[in-house]
Scaffold this motif. Structure first.
Motif, PDB file in Angstrom:
ATOM      1  N   PRO A 139       0.833  -1.206   0.000  1.00  0.00           N
ATOM      2  CA  PRO A 139       0.000   0.000   0.000  1.00  0.00           C
ATOM      3  C   PRO A 139       0.866   1.253   0.000  1.00  0.00           C
ATOM      4  O   PRO A 139       2.007   1.226   0.476  1.00  0.00           O
ATOM      5  N   SER A 140       0.326   2.324  -0.543  1.00  0.00           N
ATOM      6  CA  SER A 140       1.086   3.575  -0.607  1.00  0.00           C
ATOM      7  C   SER A 140       1.440   4.086   0.779  1.00  0.00           C
ATOM      8  O   SER A 140       2.482   4.702   0.981  1.00  0.00           O
ATOM      9  N   THR A 141       0.569   3.826   1.715  1.00  0.00           N
ATOM     10  CA  THR A 141       0.834   4.296   3.072  1.00  0.00           C
ATOM     11  C   THR A 141       0.107   3.423   4.085  1.00  0.00           C
ATOM     12  O   THR A 141      -0.867   2.736   3.744  1.00  0.00           O
ATOM     13  N   GLY A 151      -1.505   3.892   8.004  1.00  0.00           N
ATOM     14  CA  GLY A 151      -1.839   4.877   9.021  1.00  0.00           C
ATOM     15  C   GLY A 151      -1.275   4.495  10.374  1.00  0.00           C
ATOM     16  O   GLY A 151      -0.751   3.400  10.582  1.00  0.00           O
ATOM     17  N   SER A 152      -1.389   5.430  11.299  1.00  0.00           N
ATOM     18  CA  SER A 152      -0.915   5.183  12.664  1.00  0.00           C
ATOM     19  C   SER A 152      -1.691   4.037  13.308  1.00  0.00           C
ATOM     20  O   SER A 152      -1.209   3.386  14.238  1.00  0.00           O
ATOM     21  N   ASN A 153      -2.888   3.806  12.774  1.00  0.00           N
ATOM     22  CA  ASN A 153      -3.700   2.683  13.250  1.00  0.00           C
ATOM     23  C   ASN A 153      -3.344   1.375  12.550  1.00  0.00           C
ATOM     24  O   ASN A 153      -4.027   0.374  12.698  1.00  0.00           O
ATOM     25  N   ARG A 154      -2.287   1.432  11.689  1.00  0.00           N
ATOM     26  CA  ARG A 154      -1.762   0.301  10.933  1.00  0.00           C
ATOM     27  C   ARG A 154      -2.684  -0.137   9.806  1.00  0.00           C
ATOM     28  O   ARG A 154      -2.479  -1.177   9.203  1.00  0.00           O
ATOM     29  N   TYR A 155      -3.693   0.667   9.493  1.00  0.00           N
ATOM     30  CA  TYR A 155      -4.549   0.391   8.349  1.00  0.00           C
ATOM     31  C   TYR A 155      -3.779   0.653   7.064  1.00  0.00           C
ATOM     32  O   TYR A 155      -2.976   1.583   6.981  1.00  0.00           O
ATOM     33  N   ARG A 156      -4.064  -0.185   6.079  1.00  0.00           N
ATOM     34  CA  ARG A 156      -3.429  -0.013   4.773  1.00  0.00           C
ATOM     35  C   ARG A 156      -4.277   0.930   3.916  1.00  0.00           C
ATOM     36  O   ARG A 156      -5.494   0.802   3.867  1.00  0.00           O
TER      37      ARG A 156
END
Length: 261
Positions: free
Chosen positions: A32-34, A36-41
């Motif tokens: 994934p491009s990024t 999140g801090s929640n580890r979501y892709r």
């Protein structure tokens, strides 16, 4: 504005499972491009474009390991799309022949009308291009070769004796095919078995063999396709009225000679 998609959204759009996307991430095939801090892709449109390419390669029976090699080895998406189309057309042709074979066998079972053994196994003898990574490696054309082609536009662009790196150039393949069509169109007053016509069939077979890994039976069946499918016949007949049918007959003659060589 960059739009990002959650993994569940990508899975729904592409028709794959979330688990598949997680796996592609874990093996570094499509990350994934990024995150999140929640580890979501979060995936971008560019990521989805790559996923489409991966799914095309899977559809063509490439293993994930080979897909990884293709993607990491100087991947050119535009060049790859042309390869996808070629290989999918081959797959489509083989499947269509298998369906025709199944229908003929069904008719044999229901009516008692016997098939010859050649008819029974003809579709199975059509080879398809294996999952060769090299097909997706964009050929590098040397400047000297390019200049030579530009300086000799009136000469045949491809012959069996020329090196394979020239044969892999699609523009040159198309140019040689058109040359053969024009040449055969001028010979239609002769029977398809005439030496001059068959000389062109030799060149055409070598051309298709580099492109399709062509067998004599596939060469014969391609002739049928060119004559019976308007998508092909319209293009071929631009070089001469009725050329597609004449070409089919000439291809049958050459295929027969190869099988009895």
């Amino acid at each position: 504005m960059i739009i990002l998609y959650k993994v569940q959204e990508v899975a729904k759009i592409a028709g794959v499972s979330v688990r598949t996307l997680h796996h592609y991430d874990s093996i570094d095939l499509m990350k994934p491009s990024t995150k999140g801090s929640n580890r979501y892709r979060y995936y971008s449109d560019e990521d989805l474009k790559l996923l489409q390419q991966i799914l095309f390669l899977k559809e063509l029976d490439f293993s994930l390991k080979k897909i990884q090699e293709i993607i990491k080895n100087g991947y050119d998406a535009e060049y790859a799309m042309a390869r996808h189309i070629e290989l999918l057309e081959q797959k489509k042709f083989r499947i269509e022949q298998l369906i025709d074979n199944a229908r003929a066998t069904q008719q044999e079972l229901s009516t008692g009308e016997s098939l010859s053994n050649e008819q029974r196994f003809a579709a199975f003898s059509i080879r398809h291009t294996p999952d060769r990574i090299d097909l997706y490696q964009k050929p590098k054309v040397e400047v000297s070769v390019t200049n030579e082609i530009e300086d000799n536009k009136d000469e045949p662009a491809l012959s069996p004796e020329k090196p394979a790196k020239e044969a892999e150039n699609l523009e040159e393949i198309e140019r040689e095919a058109n040359r053969i069509y024009r040449a055969v169109a001028t010979l239609m007053h002769l029977p398809p078995s005439a030496p001059a016509v068959q000389q062109e069939m030799v060149a055409y077979y070598h051309l298709l063999d580099r492109f399709y890994e062509c067998s004599p039976n596939m060469f014969r069946n391609l002739g049928n396709l060119y004559a019976n499918d308007s998508r092909f016949s319209r293009t071929i007949d631009q070089h001469g009225n009725g050329l597609s049918i004449y070409l089919k007959d000439a291809m049958h003659v050459h295929a027969e000679s190869l099988q009895h060589a």
